[in-house]
Design an enzyme around this catalytic site. Structure first.
Site, PDB file in Angstrom:
ATOM      1  N   HIS A 145       0.861  -1.181   0.000  1.00 55.24           N
ATOM      2  CA  HIS A 145       0.000   0.000   0.000  1.00 55.24           C
ATOM      3  C   HIS A 145       0.899   1.234   0.000  1.00 55.24           C
ATOM      4  O   HIS A 145       1.734   1.397   0.884  1.00 55.24           O
ATOM      5  CB  HIS A 145      -0.921   0.033   1.216  1.00 55.24           C
ATOM      6  CG  HIS A 145      -1.871   1.193   1.187  1.00 55.24           C
ATOM      7  ND1 HIS A 145      -3.152   1.092   0.664  1.00 55.24           N
ATOM      8  CD2 HIS A 145      -1.726   2.485   1.580  1.00 55.24           C
ATOM      9  CE1 HIS A 145      -3.749   2.273   0.741  1.00 55.24           C
ATOM     10  NE2 HIS A 145      -2.906   3.129   1.296  1.00 55.24           N
ATOM     11  N   CYS A 146       0.728   2.072  -1.001  1.00 54.60           N
ATOM     12  CA  CYS A 146       1.594   3.244  -1.157  1.00 54.60           C
ATOM     13  C   CYS A 146       0.862   4.505  -0.696  1.00 54.60           C
ATOM     14  O   CYS A 146      -0.138   4.911  -1.312  1.00 54.60           O
ATOM     15  CB  CYS A 146       2.015   3.383  -2.625  1.00 54.60           C
ATOM     16  SG  CYS A 146       3.137   4.770  -2.922  1.00 54.60           S
ATOM     17  N   VAL A 147       1.356   5.123   0.376  1.00 55.96           N
ATOM     18  CA  VAL A 147       0.711   6.341   0.885  1.00 55.96           C
ATOM     19  C   VAL A 147       0.905   7.510  -0.078  1.00 55.96           C
ATOM     20  O   VAL A 147       0.130   8.476  -0.050  1.00 55.96           O
ATOM     21  CB  VAL A 147       1.268   6.719   2.277  1.00 55.96           C
ATOM     22  CG1 VAL A 147       0.895   5.662   3.303  1.00 55.96           C
ATOM     23  CG2 VAL A 147       2.777   6.919   2.234  1.00 55.96           C
ATOM     24  N   TRP A 148       1.912   7.430  -0.946  1.00 52.97           N
ATOM     25  CA  TRP A 148       2.174   8.528  -1.883  1.00 52.97           C
ATOM     26  C   TRP A 148       1.111   8.621  -2.969  1.00 52.97           C
ATOM     27  O   TRP A 148       0.947   9.675  -3.583  1.00 52.97           O
ATOM     28  CB  TRP A 148       3.553   8.354  -2.533  1.00 52.97           C
ATOM     29  CG  TRP A 148       4.677   8.586  -1.581  1.00 52.97           C
ATOM     30  CD1 TRP A 148       5.358   7.651  -0.876  1.00 52.97           C
ATOM     31  CD2 TRP A 148       5.248   9.849  -1.199  1.00 52.97           C
ATOM     32  NE1 TRP A 148       6.321   8.232  -0.082  1.00 52.97           N
ATOM     33  CE2 TRP A 148       6.274   9.592  -0.269  1.00 52.97           C
ATOM     34  CE3 TRP A 148       4.982  11.175  -1.562  1.00 52.97           C
ATOM     35  CZ2 TRP A 148       7.037  10.595   0.311  1.00 52.97           C
ATOM     36  CZ3 TRP A 148       5.745  12.181  -0.986  1.00 52.97           C
ATOM     37  CH2 TRP A 148       6.757  11.889  -0.064  1.00 52.97           C
ATOM     38  N   ASN A 151      -3.300   4.569  -2.561  1.00 54.46           N
ATOM     39  CA  ASN A 151      -3.861   3.389  -3.200  1.00 54.46           C
ATOM     40  C   ASN A 151      -2.925   2.208  -2.985  1.00 54.46           C
ATOM     41  O   ASN A 151      -1.745   2.383  -2.705  1.00 54.46           O
ATOM     42  CB  ASN A 151      -4.050   3.638  -4.702  1.00 54.46           C
ATOM     43  CG  ASN A 151      -5.020   2.664  -5.342  1.00 54.46           C
ATOM     44  OD1 ASN A 151      -5.632   1.832  -4.664  1.00 54.46           O
ATOM     45  ND2 ASN A 151      -5.180   2.754  -6.647  1.00 54.46           N
TER      46      ASN A 151
END
Length: 295
Positions: A145-148, A151
């Site tokens: 899961h990429c906080v940047w 998504n």
């Protein structure tokens, strides 16, 4: 008092939106420093300096468009959701399911060989699928899961994430290089009050892009290694002690499992319809395995 860990994980989505604003701010500062302050004013001077400035501005904009395009695609694209009531089948049913998968026009058969069961979603889990505590759902071929990008990165948007990573690295590296002469002159020009604001913006843009370029280099190398072995970030732990990784089909086929076979689209966040139909891994429900390893 009981603490719901999953609610805390869901709260990380707010941090993700902050990260997107931060990226937008860095892009804005970099754009202003490169185009408006440094190389834009030199376009009308003529000679080699004008040609060099024009080339830099064009490359900067091309990379920026590809960066933003890839970012939008990875943010908005569903990483891959498990179809409702999906379940794995037993060995006796495998021949029947294989036939139905080949006959299905859309390729989204709700049953397949292998997989497990998710107690959170109360649904079947296809192979390489994992539950995301932040998204509160199972993701097909989940990488992380990429906080940047607010998504998950999974089967359906992994290519877009890799392109976003690559173009961001190239853009930040380019900005660092083209602003280096101005950064070196910063300390001398800073004494001139008329150029202090301009020098400060260029200094800030250089430092931010340099820091991001260095950190992104590590991620680019890491994901290039994962791509070459057809491994996700989650599966790195699963591979420990395994002599042959069953999904490792060789570098060429591993690459095509993510980017497709159409070479003209490799550098763009797009897939051809033909690849989506012929490569099950792009849909995230079925994955080919090595013939010399038990599935």
């Amino acid at each position: 008092m009981e603490i719901n860990v999953f609610k805390f994980c869901s709260g990380l989505r707010v941090l993700g939106h902050v990260m997107i604003l931060l990226v937008a701010a860095i892009v804005g500062v970099s754009y202003y420093a490169v185009v408006f302050l440094t190389y834009g004013p030199q376009l009308l001077r003529g000679g080699f300096d004008s040609f060099l400035s024009f080339t830099i501005v064009i490359i900067f904009h091309v990379l920026l468009v590809l960066l933003l395009w890839s970012c939008i695609r990875v943010v908005l694209k569903d990483p891959g959701s498990v179809p409702e009531n999906w379940r794995a089948v037993s060995g006796e049913e495998s021949l029947e399911v294989g036939t139905s998968l080949a006959a299905a026009e859309d390729g989204f058969e709700r049953r397949s060989r292998g997989g497990g069961y998710c107690i959170h979603c109360q649904n079947g889990k296809p192979p390489r699928c994992h539950h995301c505590s932040i998204c509160q759902g199972c993701v097909l071929k989940m990488d992380h899961h990429c906080v940047w990008v607010v998504n998950c990165v999974g089967a359906c948007n992994y290519k877009f994430f890799l392109l976003f990573l690559l173009y961001t690295f190239l853009e930040t590296t380019m900005v660092t290089i083209v602003l280096l002469p101005s950064f070196i002159n910063f300390f001398g020009e800073a004494k001139n009050h008329s150029s202090a604001a301009k020098s400060a913006i260029i200094f800030l843009a250089f430092v931010l892009n340099f820091a991001f370029a260095l950190s992104l280099l590590c991620f680019v190398v890491m994901h290039a290694s994962l791509l070459s072995s057809n491994t996700t970030s989650v599966e790195v732990h699963e591979k420990k002690g395994v002599i042959r990784w069953k999904y490792d089909l060789g570098r060429k086929k591993n690459f095509e499992q993510v980017f497709g076979t159409k070479k003209s689209l490799w550098l763009f966040p797009l897939f051809s319809e033909d690849d989506l139909k012929k490569i099950p891994a792009l849909r995230g429900l079925e994955f080919p395995t090595r013939s010399d390893v038990d599935a």
